[in-house]
Design an enzyme around this catalytic site. Structure first.
Site, PDB file in Angstrom:
ATOM      1  N   GLY C 236       0.814  -1.211   0.000  1.00 32.90           N
ATOM      2  CA  GLY C 236       0.000   0.000   0.000  1.00 32.90           C
ATOM      3  C   GLY C 236       0.848   1.261   0.000  1.00 32.90           C
ATOM      4  CG  HIS C 237      -1.212   4.993   0.262  1.00 29.72           C
ATOM      5  ND1 HIS C 237      -1.930   6.141   0.265  1.00 29.72           N
ATOM      6  CD2 HIS C 237      -1.801   4.176   1.147  1.00 29.72           C
ATOM      7  CE1 HIS C 237      -2.913   6.016   1.119  1.00 29.72           C
ATOM      8  NE2 HIS C 237      -2.864   4.847   1.656  1.00 29.72           N
ATOM      9  CG  HIS C 238       3.922   7.025   3.299  1.00 25.93           C
ATOM     10  ND1 HIS C 238       3.708   7.547   4.536  1.00 25.93           N
ATOM     11  CD2 HIS C 238       5.101   7.518   2.894  1.00 25.93           C
ATOM     12  CE1 HIS C 238       4.706   8.352   4.852  1.00 25.93           C
ATOM     13  NE2 HIS C 238       5.560   8.358   3.868  1.00 25.93           N
TER      14      HIS C 238
END
Lengths: 341, 341, 341
Positions: C236-238
């Site tokens: 997922g993002h980050h």
């Protein structure tokens, strides 16, 4: 269009009704109309056969509906699958080979192909007769694609893989990527175990969209004849999946898993490395299979998967654990023991 | 660049501060600097609003920070999402159609397109205005792609699918592959149930990378307006997912699952076939949903998913089962019963 | 072909046997023949070293097999990984750049490349030396691909991503798609939080087939040096994944997950958003990690994941819950309490 006596013969059913009634389409029970063929197998449909508007209804024996054209069989769903194919299967006709095909030296092609634009094939491959390749298909060196197989858009096949006859591979699936195997060195850096094996997919398999099937480390990863994989399935290196086994979406087989014949593996199942699942076993959804499964066993639950009835008994109690704790507390009270609560 | 009174108007917030202060960028609370706009919603940030270096901070009402430019709203995160779009959204400008586009007969195109090299489109498709197609996109025959939609690299769309307006499909996703449906014959060989339905994706949906969305067997698989799917999600044949529902990664919907509007489905969730999840339901991560879920219900756990509070109570006891066993053992001792230990 | 004294030197093992014996191939213990090198590490193989037909066997110290050529080391599997590379790794030789390469303005290329047909690269990218790009690879604007990296067929990289040296990305993987983040508006419509960050993949990473690695919302999603991802993994993002961590198939990391160095994450694991997994932690298959994990901890089970031994104790009791209920029932009987049964 078929008349019912033909349908009966071709689907192996017994006709009780008008042999010359015509059907054009297959349709589900609830929406079938004049000109349609449908089937009823579950009790909820069997009790409503008289209401059905289809021209013909495939049913098990024992249905009483004198005004209806019935096609009787012990396996209505199977007969319906065959009827759908009769009425709706497109007759294959090769669309030819796109002039932009890129194929490496030594690759040989069969007859009556359907190769779309933007297909790329490596060297020394053998492409069988009536093979269909959609745009974006990439096939590595020394692969074999059997007669009548279909590779949908953007399928990637690594070098040295073998795909049988009448195999369907859905879009985005990957065949032959490296197995996942590393040995940590003295500093903890992961040293890659080169993957020298291949993937062999036998005749009549179907592989879902965006599946990933890894090549073996030394030996081959093998899908035996008639294996059917749903979408987004992981098949680790050196797995072998037995004939006619079906596997639902998002399941992952760790490296070296052996799955028997005619198994039914539900979705999001995981297996430990090197375990064996016997012929005819059934694994229910989300089960984590940590040890060998006997032929014919039904296992389920979470992780570790258990024999299904044993799991269900535990599960029922689990969902009522607060009641059990309360019973213990009352016992402690009655016994004059100090409850921990 | 925007001045704060414009931002306030365009994000629907109330400004408490300098209307002419300028912001160039959106940034998260902890790293925001002069020239940035940020937001604070959780208590951990709300207590530190005075420390924040951003030029403007979107907050709920009741924040006391007289030296700061505050934008006040009941939904700070929403206002921040809008502010990000104001400051960072690229204005669309059609890059044109690559001269190597391959499109079948009868396909029609809208205006102001951005079609990259290496795109392949079938026959009789309709491609709307301002559609963006990245390299490697493959679209089958008779598809419809609505205005302002974006298909990222290597997306595959099978024939006869319908994609609405402003839809975003991320790289590698597959739309319209065959549903997974077979009937075993007399020898256990799996006979394919041909999949005659389609996929319909309504306006404003977003589909994550490497998702797989199967076509229906007869009817259509439908994603209603505004559905948002994360990556690697399986949508089985004939599912319907309701408006504005969000679904996290690696979730799989079995064939015929009906999901209501405004549901929140977490990651790695699985559903049994043909169940219905009511409007506004919340399913927590890794839950196996085996039966219908009522509107507004919150269910979770493993398999079978339960009402979340009931599951939590059982789960707390589960994690302390050894203590419970010990209490039972002591009771047995006190009662003079032979403990099985 | 190597002689054993060379192999010993290059794999860091101590030779006990004929220094001039020749090996051509690596092979697993059970099928190794004359001319092969293999290894034995588990007791089941160590007791059978005398039966092995390989020309050389890598073993830990303490093996007594005077007739065999032994290569002795504390890490036999590691030495075997190195021996496989010596004997089977192909020496890189640039195959050149396909004349149909499409690359945007300002993109610069290193030396000795292997760029297949049907590769598409955006503007202002930097492609290092000896980079291998398979057919169907799509690279967005302003990306950096480091020396000696390999992107397999149909890999999609979005704009502004940074890929280090000696990185392998398997077919169909997606790097840099949007993180999954929305804010519901007043009517429940999901407003997209634009994703302004990037993906950075450091040197020596390997990413499996059909993985999906999202870009950060503001900051970057980072895979540190030497991370190894199996197939079908969601990042997922980050997220940030630490050096040398290995992750098995179908695992999903929610946005903002921080994974330490040298962790081992098994298959189908899920993590809650924003949690931290400490260095050297081990997470077993299908675990749902809902809170921070300490360095070196071993956690497992289902959801919520627990310390592994604690979980195992509960699990053993779980699988025998019906017996526990029966014990409570007998106690109730003995105590004269009315059993609820």
């Amino acid at each position: 269009m078929y008349v019912l006596h033909e349908i009966a013969r071709l689907t192996g059913t017994e006709l009780n009704g008008d042999p010359n009634a015509e059907v054009q389409r297959a349709a589900p029970f609830d929406i079938a109309q004049e000109g349609d063929i449908t089937y009823a197998e579950n009790p909820s449909y069997l009790t409503r056969v008289e209401e059905c508007k289809a021209t013909a209804i495939i049913v098990p024996s024992g249905v009483d509906a004198p005004d209806k054209n019935l096609l009787i069989t012990v396996k209505p769903r199977l007969a319906f699958a065959r009827a759908i194919q009769l009425l709706h299967k497109k007759i294959y006709s090769g669309s030819g080979v796109s002039p932009d095909l890129i194929a490496g030296e030594g690759t040989v092609f069969g007859a009556e192909l359907s190769i779309s634009p933007r297909v790329t094939i490596g060297r020394e491959c053998t492409i069988g007769d009536r093979v269909t390749l959609y745009p974006g298909v990439v096939i590595g060196d020394r692969c074999l694609i059997g007669d009548d197989s279909v590779l949908h858009a953007n399928v990637s096949v690594y070098e040295d893989c073998e795909i049988g006859k009448r195999v369907i591979i859905h879009a985005g699936a990957v065949v032959g990527s490296d197995g996942f195997s590393f040995a940590p060195d003295e500093e903890g850096k992961q040293v890659k175990m080169l993957q020298l094996g291949r993937v062999r997919i036998e005749d009549d398999c179907e592989i879902g969209s965006n599946c990933a099937i890894d090549r073996g480390a030394f030996g081959d990863t093998i899908l035996r004849r008639g294996v059917k994989l749903d979408n987004l399935i992981q098949v680790g290196h050196h797995c072998e999946i037995g004939e006619d086994t079906v596997v639902a979406a998002l399941t992952g087989f760790s490296g070296g898993t052996r799955v028997g014949r005619k198994c039914v593996i539900a979705g999001q199942v995981g297996t430990n490395q090197h375990i064996t699942i016997g012929d005819g076993a059934v694994i229910t959804g989300q089960a984590g299979v940590t040890k060998n499964v006997k032929p014919g066993a039904v296992v389920g639950g979470t992780i570790p998967a258990q024999e299904i009835n044993s799991w269900r008994r535990s599960q029922v109690i689990y969902s009522k654990l607060p009641e059990l704790v309360e019973r213990v507390r009352k016992l402690e009270e009655a016994a004059g023991l100090k409850a921990k609560k």
